[in-house]
Design an enzyme around this catalytic site. Structure first.
Site, PDB file in Angstrom:
ATOM      1  N   SER A  36       0.655  -1.209   0.045  1.00  0.00           N
ATOM      2  CA  SER A  36       0.004   0.214  -0.001  1.00  0.00           C
ATOM      3  C   SER A  36       0.858   1.338   0.073  1.00  0.00           C
ATOM      4  O   SER A  36       0.283   2.362  -0.447  1.00  0.00           O
ATOM      5  CB  SER A  36      -0.846   0.148   1.145  1.00  0.00           C
ATOM      6  OG  SER A  36      -0.142  -0.025   2.465  1.00  0.00           O
ATOM      7  N   ASP A 326      -4.234   7.711   7.545  1.00  0.00           N
ATOM      8  CA  ASP A 326      -4.969   6.885   8.447  1.00  0.00           C
ATOM      9  C   ASP A 326      -4.071   6.215   9.281  1.00  0.00           C
ATOM     10  O   ASP A 326      -2.925   6.489   9.583  1.00  0.00           O
ATOM     11  CB  ASP A 326      -5.696   5.989   7.521  1.00  0.00           C
ATOM     12  CG  ASP A 326      -4.979   4.934   6.722  1.00  0.00           C
ATOM     13  OD1 ASP A 326      -3.793   4.951   7.001  1.00  0.00           O
ATOM     14  OD2 ASP A 326      -5.332   4.308   5.745  1.00  0.00           O
ATOM     15  N   HIS A 329      -0.978   4.705   7.468  1.00  0.00           N
ATOM     16  CA  HIS A 329      -0.377   5.324   6.142  1.00  0.00           C
ATOM     17  C   HIS A 329      -0.194   6.934   6.440  1.00  0.00           C
ATOM     18  O   HIS A 329      -0.967   7.764   7.004  1.00  0.00           O
ATOM     19  CB  HIS A 329      -1.214   5.207   5.113  1.00  0.00           C
ATOM     20  CG  HIS A 329      -1.467   3.502   4.850  1.00  0.00           C
ATOM     21  ND1 HIS A 329      -2.747   3.195   5.176  1.00  0.00           N
ATOM     22  CD2 HIS A 329      -0.786   2.812   4.094  1.00  0.00           C
ATOM     23  CE1 HIS A 329      -2.749   1.641   4.603  1.00  0.00           C
ATOM     24  NE2 HIS A 329      -1.643   1.632   4.118  1.00  0.00           N
TER      25      HIS A 329
END
Ligand SMILES: *[C@@H]1O[C@H](CO)[C@@H](O)[C@H](O)[C@H]1NC(C)=O
Ligand SMILES: *[C@@H]1O[C@H](CO)[C@@H](O)[C@H](O)[C@H]1NC(C)=O
Length: 351
Positions: A36, A326, A329
């Site tokens: 990610s 978040d 991240h």
């Protein structure tokens, strides 16, 4: 006589410029593998909950568009692409909005939730690393059909390859699945992952890649999600996870040194985000941040993916004040600082 000398000097000068511009490898494309940290929306095409193609993700991206990047805006590889003179964003290979003409200058095969270990990608049903490489092989075929053999080979040889993953192998797999822990000590697990990274780089090299950046782990114990679980220590960083990240980075660094010796022509560098991120997290105000312990989205402690929901009233209004977007991240602003840092400390060799 004088005019002849002059013309000759001009010729030499031209030749000289041609030599330095062609040999001093301008990067014609950026090609990305990982999780990610560098997925730009491949998971939108995969049946998994590891998604971020909805608001408030992407609210600071061009057009406020949620693309599948796990951030409020761009990710590090977007900034790297722009810095090397290519496009400001690197599109996802599976994104139907792009075609081979876009991918010829930049493409990411990354998949949020994946790792070096096949068992890691199995947890959320995302794209395993071996499959990212299969997509890359398919891409080479499409690139050759589009650019022609010679130009495609030149692009493949001179492209900058970026590899960024590993965090999920520890946090989503090793420290979550009892099976993995019963099979390996943490040191043996690291060695297992390094073996996979090694094979991956050897395969990439045999497919034509030369300029490769292997990314290190962040101080993963300082992610808001990990802090939220560290109640015993006042929500401080999880020291164990940071120590594991540092020792894994040491092993990645050794791998880089060894492979450069073993494989003639390989230009492998280690891009280490650990210390710059730790510095940002411990001294956020030095970088213009106000909050590093909690994320912008929702309560800032647990939410990511679908739990980072546009209707949550707690989500911050200015993500630039936050290190994390978040619970897992970084914000776009953090991504930019990290990108600048790895360019200055590792990738400059390719520019
Ligand atoms: C790629 O898409 C653009 C428009 O989105 C189009 O103009 C171009 O012809 C396409 N190229 C290829 C090789 O399909
Ligand atoms: C991961 O799975 C692929 C596909 O089944 C397999 O080829 C590969 O050997 C596996 N990797 C490891 C390290 O077991």
């Amino acid at each position: 006589m004088a005019s002849h000398t002059c013309a000759a000097a001009f010729l030499w000068l031209n030749l000289f410029f041609i030599l330095i511009t062609s040999s001093n490898g301008k990067v014609p494309a950026i090609i990305v593998f990982g999780d990610s940290s560098v997925d730009a929306g491949n998971n939108n095409q995969v049946p998994t909950i590891a998604r971020s193609n909805f608001e408030p993700y992407g609210r600071d991206f061009a057009g406020g568009k949620p693309t599948g990047r796990f951030s409020n805006g761009r990710i590090a590889t977007d900034f790297i692409s722009e810095k090397v003179g290519l496009r400001p964003t690197v599109p996802a290979y599976l994104d139907p909005a792009y075609n081979i003409s876009d991918f010829s200058v930049g493409v990411t095969f990354a998949s949020a939730g994946t790792g070096y270990d096949n068992a890691t990608s199995d947890v959320l049903g995302v794209i395993p690393l071996w499959k990212e490489l299969e997509y890359y092989k398919e891409y080479q075929g499409r690139l050759r059909a589009y650019l022609g053999e010679e130009k495609a080979n030149d692009a493949i040889t001179n492209a900058l390859y970026v590899i960024s993953m590993g965090t999920n192998d520890f946090l989503e797999n090793y420290y979550t699945l009892p099976e993995t822990r019963s099979q390996y000590t943490v040191d043996a697990y690291q060695t297992f992952l390094i073996g996979i990274a090694r094979n991956f780089i050897i395969n990439l090299h045999s497919l034509g890649a030369r300029k490769i950046s292997l990314g290190g782990l962040p101080p993963m114990g300082c992610m808001p999600l990990e802090r939220a679980q560290n109640l015993a220590n006042d929500n401080d960083c999880m020291e164990t996870y940071n120590i594991v990240a540092m020792s894994f980075n040491g092993k990645l660094y050794d791998l880089v040194r060894k492979l450069n010796k073993e494989i003639p022509g390989l230009q492998l560098v280690f891009s280490n985000p650990y210390y710059v991120l730790l510095q940002i997290i411990t001294k956020p105000s030095l970088y213009g941040f106000e909050v590093s312990q909690m994320a912008c989205c929702a309560t800032g402690m647990f939410e990511m993916g679908y739990a980072c929901n546009e209707r949550n009233p707690l989500t911050c209004t200015n993500a630039n004040k936050f290190v994390f977007w978040d619970a897992f991240h970084p914000t776009e602003k953090t991504n930019q600082i990290v990108a600048d840092h790895v360019i200055k400390t590792a990738l400059y060799k390719f520019l």
